[in-house]
Structure formats: C-alpha cells, structure tokens
Design an enzyme around this catalytic site. Structure first.
Site, PDB file in Angstrom:
ATOM      1  N   GLU A  54      19.749 -44.897 -54.739  1.00  0.00           N
ATOM      2  CA  GLU A  54      19.243 -46.107 -54.107  1.00  0.00           C
ATOM      3  C   GLU A  54      17.789 -46.258 -54.564  1.00  0.00           C
ATOM      4  O   GLU A  54      16.934 -45.438 -54.205  1.00  0.00           O
ATOM      5  CB  GLU A  54      19.297 -45.978 -52.577  1.00  0.00           C
ATOM      6  N   CYS A  57      17.887 -53.187 -46.973  1.00  0.00           N
ATOM      7  CA  CYS A  57      19.117 -52.399 -47.100  1.00  0.00           C
ATOM      8  C   CYS A  57      20.287 -53.274 -47.498  1.00  0.00           C
ATOM      9  O   CYS A  57      21.338 -52.788 -47.870  1.00  0.00           O
ATOM     10  CB  CYS A  57      19.424 -51.683 -45.801  1.00  0.00           C
ATOM     11  N   LYS A  93      10.509 -44.795 -31.850  1.00  0.00           N
ATOM     12  CA  LYS A  93       9.691 -44.046 -32.803  1.00  0.00           C
ATOM     13  C   LYS A  93       9.740 -44.851 -34.107  1.00  0.00           C
ATOM     14  O   LYS A  93      10.676 -44.761 -34.881  1.00  0.00           O
ATOM     15  CB  LYS A  93      10.281 -42.633 -33.004  1.00  0.00           C
ATOM     16  N   PHE A 128      10.791 -48.290 -42.380  1.00  0.00           N
ATOM     17  CA  PHE A 128       9.586 -49.082 -42.660  1.00  0.00           C
ATOM     18  C   PHE A 128       9.901 -50.523 -43.028  1.00  0.00           C
ATOM     19  O   PHE A 128       9.030 -51.379 -42.940  1.00  0.00           O
ATOM     20  CB  PHE A 128       8.773 -48.421 -43.799  1.00  0.00           C
ATOM     21  N   GLU A 130       6.237 -44.404 -39.660  1.00  0.00           N
ATOM     22  CA  GLU A 130       4.814 -44.080 -39.695  1.00  0.00           C
ATOM     23  C   GLU A 130       4.085 -44.862 -40.794  1.00  0.00           C
ATOM     24  O   GLU A 130       2.862 -44.852 -40.863  1.00  0.00           O
ATOM     25  CB  GLU A 130       4.613 -42.570 -39.889  1.00  0.00           C
ATOM     26  N   SER A 158      17.118 -43.789 -44.294  1.00  0.00           N
ATOM     27  CA  SER A 158      17.773 -43.321 -45.512  1.00  0.00           C
ATOM     28  C   SER A 158      18.938 -42.375 -45.181  1.00  0.00           C
ATOM     29  O   SER A 158      18.992 -41.791 -44.100  1.00  0.00           O
ATOM     30  CB  SER A 158      16.745 -42.607 -46.386  1.00  0.00           C
TER      31      SER A 158
HETATM   32  P1  NAD Z   1      13.460 -42.899 -43.807  1.00  0.00           P
HETATM   33  O1  NAD Z   1      14.795 -42.282 -43.671  1.00  0.00           O
HETATM   34  O2  NAD Z   1      12.459 -42.238 -44.671  1.00  0.00           O
HETATM   35  O3  NAD Z   1      12.758 -43.051 -42.364  1.00  0.00           O
HETATM   36  C1  NAD Z   1      13.446 -43.579 -41.255  1.00  0.00           C
HETATM   37  C2  NAD Z   1      12.884 -42.943 -39.987  1.00  0.00           C
HETATM   38  O4  NAD Z   1      13.123 -41.535 -40.031  1.00  0.00           O
HETATM   39  C3  NAD Z   1      11.378 -43.125 -39.851  1.00  0.00           C
HETATM   40  O5  NAD Z   1      11.086 -43.374 -38.500  1.00  0.00           O
HETATM   41  C4  NAD Z   1      10.823 -41.796 -40.315  1.00  0.00           C
HETATM   42  O6  NAD Z   1       9.607 -41.468 -39.679  1.00  0.00           O
HETATM   43  C5  NAD Z   1      11.895 -40.809 -39.937  1.00  0.00           C
HETATM   44  N1  NAD Z   1      11.974 -39.654 -40.851  1.00  0.00           N
HETATM   45  C6  NAD Z   1      11.668 -39.648 -42.179  1.00  0.00           C
HETATM   46  N2  NAD Z   1      11.896 -38.418 -42.697  1.00  0.00           N
HETATM   47  C7  NAD Z   1      12.371 -37.650 -41.687  1.00  0.00           C
HETATM   48  C8  NAD Z   1      12.804 -36.295 -41.595  1.00  0.00           C
HETATM   49  N3  NAD Z   1      12.795 -35.493 -42.657  1.00  0.00           N
HETATM   50  N4  NAD Z   1      13.232 -35.846 -40.411  1.00  0.00           N
HETATM   51  C9  NAD Z   1      13.258 -36.645 -39.327  1.00  0.00           C
HETATM   52  N5  NAD Z   1      12.852 -37.935 -39.356  1.00  0.00           N
HETATM   53  C10 NAD Z   1      12.418 -38.439 -40.514  1.00  0.00           C
HETATM   54  O7  NAD Z   1      13.711 -44.415 -44.280  1.00  0.00           O
HETATM   55  P2  NAD Z   1      12.617 -45.467 -44.758  1.00  0.00           P
HETATM   56  O8  NAD Z   1      12.121 -45.063 -46.099  1.00  0.00           O
HETATM   57  O9  NAD Z   1      11.639 -45.739 -43.681  1.00  0.00           O
HETATM   58  O10 NAD Z   1      13.526 -46.766 -44.890  1.00  0.00           O
HETATM   59  C11 NAD Z   1      14.244 -47.090 -46.056  1.00  0.00           C
HETATM   60  C12 NAD Z   1      15.677 -46.615 -45.960  1.00  0.00           C
HETATM   61  O11 NAD Z   1      16.290 -47.192 -44.807  1.00  0.00           O
HETATM   62  C13 NAD Z   1      16.536 -47.048 -47.124  1.00  0.00           C
HETATM   63  O12 NAD Z   1      17.386 -45.992 -47.482  1.00  0.00           O
HETATM   64  C14 NAD Z   1      17.339 -48.215 -46.572  1.00  0.00           C
HETATM   65  O13 NAD Z   1      18.582 -48.461 -47.213  1.00  0.00           O
HETATM   66  C15 NAD Z   1      17.542 -47.766 -45.178  1.00  0.00           C
HETATM   67  N6  NAD Z   1      17.852 -48.881 -44.300  1.00  0.00           N
HETATM   68  C16 NAD Z   1      19.133 -49.012 -43.891  1.00  0.00           C
HETATM   69  C17 NAD Z   1      19.489 -50.069 -43.085  1.00  0.00           C
HETATM   70  C18 NAD Z   1      20.884 -50.224 -42.603  1.00  0.00           C
HETATM   71  O14 NAD Z   1      21.095 -51.002 -41.699  1.00  0.00           O
HETATM   72  N7  NAD Z   1      21.863 -49.527 -43.149  1.00  0.00           N
HETATM   73  C19 NAD Z   1      18.507 -51.004 -42.675  1.00  0.00           C
HETATM   74  C20 NAD Z   1      17.202 -50.830 -43.109  1.00  0.00           C
HETATM   75  C21 NAD Z   1      16.887 -49.758 -43.916  1.00  0.00           C
END
Ligand code: NAD
Length: 495
Positions: A380, A281, A173, A149, A176, A226
């Site tokens: 985090e 991040c 994808k 997000f 959401e 994450s």
């Molecule tokens: P998230 O892991 O909740 O979601 C990421 C994607 O995975 C979304 O498209 C989501 O719909 C999907 N998703 C969520 N839960 C899922 C599940 N149980 N099974 C399958 N798919 C699922 O992450 P977020 O909250 O949207 O973003 C924040 C996180 O992203 C933080 O941990 C941040 O550090 C990380 N991030 C990392 C980087 C990097 O380059 N390392 C960059 C940006 C964000």
C-alpha cells in the site's frame, strides 16, 4: 512551541508523561506543535472519567440524546471552516477537501440524530398463552476509538457519533501526526451540552493504544489504520475480551473495460488517484486496463497530470497538497526507484515535480506495465501514485483483485450494465463502485472492506455501527393471574 494536550472529564489537561511528538505543517515542513503522549496512568484517568459518566449518560432519555446530537450537528456545521483549517494546517489536504471531510463527519452525526428510531426494538405479542417477548439494545459502557492521520475529523465521528448516541461514553486516541482537530471536536461536544466525561481525548502513541487495549473497563475498541497495527489491535483487544472492529489498509482497483468512456474514466482516475495526495483508504491505487484500453486511457491521464494544481492547501487554487511527513514522502518516492528496477515503466515521476524540495510534496505519479509481483503493486503506497496493470480479459481483472490480500473498495468503468452487474457479483471487496471511483457509503449504510482490510465482524458506522456499540437483550414477560399458578417442571413450551 504550542502544545496539544488531552481532554478528560470535560477539561483540557496538559500531558504529564514528559513524552511528546512533533506536529508539522506538511506544506512547509516546519514543526508547528508538540503533542503530548499519554502514559498508561493518564489513559486510566480518561477511562475513569468515562466510566463515571456512563451510568448517568446511559440513563439519559433517547430524546435528550437526540437533542444533543442535533446541537452538535449545528455547532459542527457552524464551525466547519475552523475544523477544516486545522485539517489543512496539520494534514496538508487542500481546504476544499478538508471541508468535504467535515461534511462526511457531519453526515455521521446526522445519522446518529435518529437514535430514538435506530434503537427501536422488536416485539412479539402472545408467543405463548399470556407471554410476550421483546428485544432491546443497550450500550456497552466505556468504548474507545483509535484513529488514523488521514481523516482527523471524519473517522472519529464514524465512531463517536453512534457510540455516544447509543449511550456509551467514549475515549478517542487520535493520530499523533495531526491531533489538533480532536480538541476542537471535544469543545463542540461540550458546548452542545453533553455531560462531562461522555467524550474524552488522550493523545499518544503505542503506549496509550496498548493501555486502552488492555484496560479492564474498556468494553469495545473501534480502530482505523494500517493493516499491521489493525492486526495488533484486533489480537490484543480480543485477547482482553473486548469487542473489536479494526479497519485496515487497502489497495483499491479500478477495472476499465474496453467500452468505457475514456474522458470520463481518465477524469475519475486522476480525481481518485491524486485527491488528498492519495492518502485515502478508498483512493484508487491500481488501474486494471482490460484488452486494448490502456494506451488511449493512459494518454488521457498523462495529459491531465500537468494540469493538477499541487500546492499549499490554503491556496484556493490548489487541488492537491503535500504528504503527511517527510519519511512518508520519501517512502512513496522509493516506489519510483523500485518500480523502475523491477521492470515497470515510470510514465510520470512524482520526484520531478517542482515542489519536490518544498515541505513534504510529491507530484502525481503514473507507473505503467506493473505486475502483481512488483513492490509498487504489492504494498500500500498511500500516496499520489497510480499503478497500471494491463490484462487481456475481464476474468483476469477479477482474478487479480481476488488474489490481492486487501478488499476495501473496487470499481468498474464500463457502459455495459450486464458487465457491471457481473462485477458486483464477482468481486471480492466490501465496497463496489460502478462508474464511481471512490464508493464510500453514505452514513446510513455501513463502511468496511473484506480480507485484510477489516478484522472483526462489524463494518463501521450506519446500522452496523449501532450494532457494534450496543448489545442485545431479549425479555420474555407474562402477567399471570396468581389464581392459575402451579408448579410445572417441564421444559417451557410454546404450543
Ligand atoms: P497507523 O496504523 O500508523 O495508525 C493508526 C492509529 O494506530 C494511530 O492512532 C496510531 O497512533 C496508532 N498506532 C500506530 N502504530 C502503532 C503501534 N505500533 N501500536 C499501537 N498503535 C499504533 O495508520 P496511519 O498511518 O495513521 O493511517 C493510514 C493507514 O490507515 C493506511 O493503511 C490506510 O489504508 C488506513 N486507513 C484505513 C481506512 C479504512 O476504513 N479501511 C480508513 C482510513 C485509513
């Protein structure tokens, strides 16, 4: 309620699964949209559209692909304010920061404009008598991007720009939580002239993600999000024989040596800790204050906090917006409680901000006397919370970072070039800042962390992005004179 649907084969298509999720304006807390959640069948249709588009797209000349990337670059530049407005409305980040995000998305498109040069292979003439060898890189086929997000326009372009330029067709994808920008990007890709099916969007949750991970026609998956979900994506994707790169969570440390310039360091800590409400991040999460530097530094940070203008992202005076959801805001707030209970000193409590009861706001927070055992250090937080660990020596600072499970970014603030160079040599993180708090590499380098911040072998975008979205082929060729041909059962020799 306005709906946000899918984009498949060059057309906007409403969802059919009957499952949806809410999209909020985080500054007010009001729901503004309903986003469709794709079923497995709807994902299959998007993959099918991408599969159908692939043969024509991979055969499209490099010059033509570059031309389309240039056009996309121009359109994104022209429409950057429209993209940024959607980001502010659904993510909450302030408009200037949203424009900055689009700027970084554009850099990735600009890099991909150089695809004719980036895909140049190698050639060795006369490796044996009359034999030449050359290497080429070819696209994989249908590839997918699963995005978080916090950067709804930049992270999709970290992936899609190189993926498409390399000749793959792409299924995105998006998160959401703020899916709106993905559809404007799809419109711009179409307007630039990319053929239908080269760029597709399916909205959704775990159902869509898991179908992508299992789909036999998806060759590679690029993920950012994450750590727990990154592990799931990496394990499931590779189990289904896909190439996977999964960039994950972070806890970025900023080491401050006693000789650092206090004002410069305090400015950097406040900018990198509270910019985008800490939902980056690469945000600084932990200040590691070495020797006696802590008191003066924290005094300088504390003095700056009341001046940080928190507010609606469309207000030009605002410097920091709200968090993404109420649940996330409450989770961030819980670290004030747990920090205090576990023995830390809450120097500034984000719950005491005047906007705390409005939308999903949480004020900039500062927690001192943190130890590696406390939840506010171990987790985090992903919010505007700076935690401070005091250590006696440089070696203890490096050790702390080494023991931390994540290794995305790490920064050092010092006036000592030798110490900075030693830090660059010692530190276990993928991206290092020397007096730079958020060392996000420019688009012609690659982005990626170490340890639990990345699962897979390739970092994202830049040269490693091109590597990830292509596979190598090596051709050995000869054009012999038929008169010299004979049977030879020996192993081919070069001398
Ligand atoms: P998230 O892991 O909740 O979601 C990421 C994607 O995975 C979304 O498209 C989501 O719909 C999907 N998703 C969520 N839960 C899922 C599940 N149980 N099974 C399958 N798919 C699922 O992450 P977020 O909250 O949207 O973003 C924040 C996180 O992203 C933080 O941990 C941040 O550090 C990380 N991030 C990392 C980087 C990097 O380059 N390392 C960059 C940006 C964000």
């Amino acid at each position: 309620m306005e709906r946000i649907g899918h984009y498949v084969g060059g057309k906007h298509v409403p969802g059919e699964s009957g499952r949806t999720g809410p999209v909020f304006n985080p500054a007010t807390g009001e729901q503004t949209h309903e986003v469709d959640f794709a079923s497995a069948e709807e994902v299959d249709r998007a993959v099918e559209a991408a599969r159908e588009a692939f043969p024509g797209w991979r055969a499209t000349s490099l010059s033509r692909r570059a031309e389309l990337m240039f056009r996309l670059r121009e359109l994104m530049d022209q429409r950057k304010a429209d993209i940024a407005k959607i980001l502010t409305a659904q993510h909450g980040k302030v408009f200037s920061d949203a424009l900055g995000e689009v700027g970084r998305a554009l850099e990735n498109v600009e890099y991909a404009c150089g695809i004719p040069n980036l895909l140049k292979g190698g050639f060795s003439e006369q490796v044996s008598t009359g034999y030449d060898v050359y290497s080429i890189r070819q696209p994989l086929g249908v590839v997918a991007g699963l995005t978080p997000f916090n950067f709804p326009s930049m992270v999709p372009m970290w992936m899609a720009a190189n993926a498409m330029a390399c000749g793959n067709t792409f299924v995105l994808k998006p998160s959401e939580k703020d899916p709106g920008a993905s559809l404007l990007l799809a419109d711009l890709v179409a307007e630039a002239g990319f053929p239908e099916g080269v760029f597709n969007v399916v909205q959704g949750d775990k159902v869509a993600v898991d179908r992508i991970l299992e789909h036999p026609d998806v060759e590679a998956v690029s993920f950012v999000g994450s750590t727990p979900v990154a592990k799931h994506v990496y394990e499931t994707g590779t189990k289904h024989h896909k190439r996977v790169q999964a960039l994950a969570g972070a806890k970025n440390h900023m080491v401050v040596l006693p000789d650092a310039d206090i004002d410069l360091t305090a400015d950097a800590a406040v900018s990198a800790g509270y910019g985008s409400a800490g939902e980056r991040c690469m945000a600084i999460a932990t200040i590691v204050a070495v020797g006696g530097v802590a008191d003066e530094l924290l005094g300088a940070i504390e003095a700056r906090i009341p001046k940080v203008k928190v507010g609606d992202g469309m207000d030009p005076d605002s410097e920091m917006g709200p968090l993404i959801t109420r649940e996330h805001r409450d989770r961030v707030a819980s670290y004030m409680e747990s920090g205090a209970v576990q023995g830390a000193t809450i120097r500034v409590d984000g719950r005491e901000h005047e906007l705390f009861e409005t939308g999903f706001f949480f004020g900039p927070a500062l927690i001192d006397d943190v130890t590696a055992e406390m939840d506010c250090y171990r987790d985090e937080i992903f919010g505007p919370v700076l935690t401070v660990v005091r250590v006696d020596t440089y070696d203890r600072a490096v050790e702390l970072i080494d023991r931390n499970p994540w290794g995305n970014g790490a920064a050092i603030f010092t006036r000592d070039g030798g110490a900075a160079r030693q830090f660059q040599f010692d530190v276990s993180a993928g991206m290092v800042g020397i007096n730079v708090p958020i060392p996000v590499p420019v688009a012609w380098f690659s982005f990626g962390g170490w340890k639990e911040s990345l699962f897979g072998d390739n970092h994202m975008y830049g040269p490693e992005g091109v590597q990830f979205f292509t596979r190598g082929k090596v051709v050995t060729a000869r054009w012999p004179d038929p008169a010299t041909s004979k049977v030879d059962l020996g192993f081919p020799r070069t001398r």
